[in-house]
Design a protein around this motif. Structure first.
Motif, PDB file in Angstrom:
ATOM      1  N   SER A  69       0.828  -1.210   0.000  1.00 58.26           N
ATOM      2  CA  SER A  69       0.000   0.000   0.000  1.00 58.26           C
ATOM      3  C   SER A  69       0.858   1.254   0.000  1.00 58.26           C
ATOM      4  CB  SER A  69      -0.920   0.022   1.222  1.00 58.26           C
ATOM      5  OG  SER A  69      -0.217   0.443   2.377  1.00 58.26           O
ATOM      6  N   ASN A  83      -1.092   4.612  -5.132  1.00 60.92           N
ATOM      7  CA  ASN A  83      -1.369   5.700  -4.198  1.00 60.92           C
ATOM      8  C   ASN A  83      -2.149   6.874  -4.769  1.00 60.92           C
ATOM      9  OD1 ASN A  83       1.301   4.258  -3.384  1.00 60.92           O
ATOM     10  ND2 ASN A  83       0.525   5.178  -1.487  1.00 60.92           N
ATOM     11  N   VAL A 135      -3.315  -6.306  -1.213  1.00 65.86           N
ATOM     12  CA  VAL A 135      -2.668  -5.040  -0.851  1.00 65.86           C
ATOM     13  C   VAL A 135      -2.335  -5.081   0.637  1.00 65.86           C
ATOM     14  CG1 VAL A 135      -2.788  -2.543  -0.978  1.00 65.86           C
ATOM     15  CG2 VAL A 135      -4.119  -3.922  -2.599  1.00 65.86           C
ATOM     16  N   PHE A 180      -1.052  -1.406   5.554  1.00 63.41           N
ATOM     17  CA  PHE A 180      -1.754  -0.124   5.675  1.00 63.41           C
ATOM     18  C   PHE A 180      -1.328   0.582   6.958  1.00 63.41           C
ATOM     19  CE2 PHE A 180      -4.271  -2.356   2.594  1.00 63.41           C
ATOM     20  CZ  PHE A 180      -4.706  -1.358   1.731  1.00 63.41           C
ATOM     21  N   TYR A 216      -8.775   2.552   1.263  1.00 66.25           N
ATOM     22  CA  TYR A 216      -9.375   1.227   1.087  1.00 66.25           C
ATOM     23  C   TYR A 216     -10.499   1.272   0.061  1.00 66.25           C
ATOM     24  CZ  TYR A 216      -7.283  -0.635   5.478  1.00 66.25           C
ATOM     25  OH  TYR A 216      -6.434  -1.083   6.464  1.00 66.25           O
TER      26      TYR A 216
END
Length: 652
Positions: free
Chosen positions: A364, A389, A411, A414, A425
């Motif tokens: 992420s 991103n 992914v 976080f 998300y």
């Protein structure tokens, strides 16, 4: 007529109760919420929750305060009731792609209380009392184009004293245990902060409450609980600021709604089988879902404690998936530097040549990654980085994935539960859906209802899972009790990517039996079930055990808790295409007899293929048993053992 003084007092008391306390009942009459409204002697709002046992109500949650604060206004102890709605009946039916059951249905009663604070600013508190629980949320109904900062809540859950509770000490990735705790006091370095979901038993009653939250939007953050001030008072707390998001709480224009605060209430079977988290969440936002396919996944990381930079190793796991008839293979981290005979395009093409659908891993790139900082050196190797991103980067990456034939993404890493992470998300889910990509979130927050809203979300980690056999010795001795606690806690609120069913050892050994490991496939629900062991471990299984995994579904038409108690035992049954799959776990370090009651079957004759512990923890015993509705089968389990089985109707 002259009224006696005592009778007059009773009448006045009853009028006061009627004016300042409103009752809301679930349609089935089992749950009652009493909302205590502000009056001349009390200027705060409380709610008390009751559950019907036999012919009377018991207090499931003592009076608990409500309220919320913005930077510009407070809505806690200065509220005046301006309006209350009539009770509205709630009845919702919907289908979900993967979860506990295909068709979900709920019944509830909704009531809205409207208030204004001392500055005449409005707020609504909405309650829904369902047949299996309670949900409530805050609403700021007025319109403002100037952003408001919602700082914190006064919402506090008051637990009965000395009650059994199973709560996870808060950790950003939600990777911790749910130990039995009576005191409410954390161990070690705990700051008395706890992650959702939180389970407790109502004193010595067979009644349980599971607290969580649902329907998180881009305009919410995800919360946690803190009982720092009082061991039995759990306040809802918003996440701390981060460098990338220097705000506490939420920054938003109005109107605004909070997340739904949820309490699932009832017997343990009511807790486990509940779909309240998705019931109160926004309905499916995708126009088409026929491309979303749950299934079993061959996972490369666990046995090798490494990513997917070795092409030949990826080929081995593709071949393993093909041999086990699993539809997917996950190509994990470092695929962007793959070598030793091929690159990522070669790996994807090889998988497709074997009719295996490839999935790929992404970082992420939000979790304090600073490649100039030596303390974060290892993040340099958790590649690929910085590809998701921004909307532009996601569009470019997802378009490329679709073009080369990738079916989904995982992914990872976080940064926390702040509002910007919630938006990230959701943006990933929305953008992935545009390119028909399914999603798995790792190093992530616990599910909060997105499985219904964005059904391309197949699973979420947020669990202390089998991956931890790579990281240290802790899970080895705790796994059995942990595995029999998760069905009553973490897995209730959504799909759980534990990465189960391992027979060999990774960096640290497991001492659960082979039959226990096999049963995890049934006991743990996940739209993508990542089977973590090396291909040879599955190829060498006996025929019945291999066949069980080769034909294993991961999305269910129905789910039943047959028996269980946290950290001691659990028996689950799940249905797919008219076939019932059963799994039982012994969470104790001693032998235990588990009792499988097949009362969930319809009339007729059935055959149970039962796979249970053999003479030791590394062997199986398989047998066929004729069963019918109402039969009970006693299964002798080894310490940390278990059983799995398939029940099919016999031809007449």
């Amino acid at each position: 007529m002259r009224i006696k003084p005592l009778l007059l007092c009773v009448i006045i008391f009853c009028i006061t109760i009627d004016l300042h306390a409103q009752e809301i009942f679930s349609p089935n009459g089992k749950i009652k919420v009493v909302v205590s409204l502000p009056n001349k002697t009390a200027n705060e709002i409380y709610f008390t929750t009751f559950y019907k046992v036999n012919n009377g109500f018991i207090e499931a949650m003592p009076a608990s305060p409500l309220g919320i604060n913005r930077a510009d206004e407070q809505f806690v102890n200065n509220l005046q009731l301006t309006k209350e709605s009539k009770s509205i009946s709630i009845h919702d039916r919907y289908q979900i792609v993967c979860g506990k059951r295909l068709l979900c249905e709920n019944f509830g009663t909704e009531k809205t209380f409207s208030f204004q604070n001392s500055n005449h600013q409005p707020i609504n508190i909405v309650f829904r009392v369902y047949n299996d629980g309670v949900a409530f949320r805050y609403e700021f109904p007025d319109r403002s184009f100037t952003a408001k900062n919602i700082l914190d809540e006064a919402t506090t859950y008051n637990f009965p004293d000395n009650t059994n509770r199973w709560m996870q000490p808060f950790e950003a990735a939600y990777e911790n245990f749910y130990p039995l705790n009576k005191t409410g006091i954390g161990e070690g370095k705990s700051r008395q902060e706890w992650g959702f979901p939180a389970l407790y038993q109502v004193n010595d009653q067979p009644v349980y409450v599971l607290i969580s939250e649902a329907n998180i939007s881009e305009n919410n953050c995800a919360a946690k609980l803190s009982n720092l001030q009082n061991k039995n008072q759990y306040k809802v707390v918003y996440p701390e600021q981060r460098k990338e998001f220097p705000h506490t709480g939420v920054v938003t224009t109005l109107p605004w709604s909070s997340q739904w605060h949820t309490l699932i209430i009832g017997k343990l079977s009511d807790i486990v089988e509940s779909t309240l988290i998705t019931d109160v969440s926004k309905s499916n936002q995708l126009k088409e879902t026929n491309w979303i396919k749950p299934g079993a996944v061959s996972w490369i990381y666990w046995a090798n404690n490494n990513g997917s930079k070795d092409y030949k190793k990826v080929v081995e796991y593709v071949d393993g998936a093909a041999a086990m008839r699993w539809p997917y293979v996950l190509i994990d981290w470092q695929w962007d530097i793959m070598s030793n005979g091929g690159n990522i395009i070669d790996a994807v093409n090889y998988a497709k040549s074997k009719n295996i659908k490839p999935l790929v891993w992404y970082n992420s790139s939000t979790n304090a990654i600073d490649t100039s900082n030596n303390s974060n050196d290892w993040f340099k190797y958790a590649t690929p980085l910085f590809r998701l991103n921004t909307p532009e980067k996601r569009a470019q990456e997802f378009s490329w994935l679709r073009k080369i034939g990738v079916y989904g993404i995982k992914v990872d890493f976080f940064a926390g539960d702040q509002q910007d992470m919630m938006k990230y998300y959701i943006d990933i889910l929305k953008d992935a859906a545009k390119y028909q990509l399914m999603v798995n979130f790792h190093g992530a927050t616990v599910p909060r209802g997105w499985q219904r809203t964005y059904p391309n979300l197949m699973t979420t980690e947020a669990v202390y899972g089998a991956e931890w056999y790579n990281n240290g010795p802790t899970l080895t001795n705790k796994a059995a009790a942990h595995n029999t606690t998760l069905p009553f806690t973490r897995n209730v609120v959504g799909a759980m990517d534990y990465t189960p069913v391992t027979f060999s050892n990774s960096q640290f050994p497991h001492i659960t039996s082979y039959a226990h490991e096999l049963a995890l496939a049934v006991v743990f629900e996940s739209g993508w079930q990542h089977f973590a062991d090396k291909p040879d471990a599955y190829h060498s299984l006996p025929e019945d055990e291999k066949n069980f995994l080769q034909n294993f579904p991961t999305a269910w038409e129905d789910t039943k808790l047959i028996d269980g108690y946290p950290a001691e035992k659990v028996i689950m049954a799940r249905k797919k295409n008219g076939i019932w799959y059963v799994g039982g776990l012994n969470g104790k370090d001693e032998r235990q007899t588990l009792v499988l009651n097949v009362n969930f079957l319809k009339d007729g004759n059935y055959e149970l293929q039962l796979i249970k512990d053999g003479h030791d923890d590394k062997s199986f015993l398989s047998e066929k048993i004729k069963v019918k509705k109402g039969d009970t089968i006693k299964v002798e389990c080894l310490a940390r053992g278990g059983f799995a089985g398939v029940i099919k109707k016999m031809k007449e």
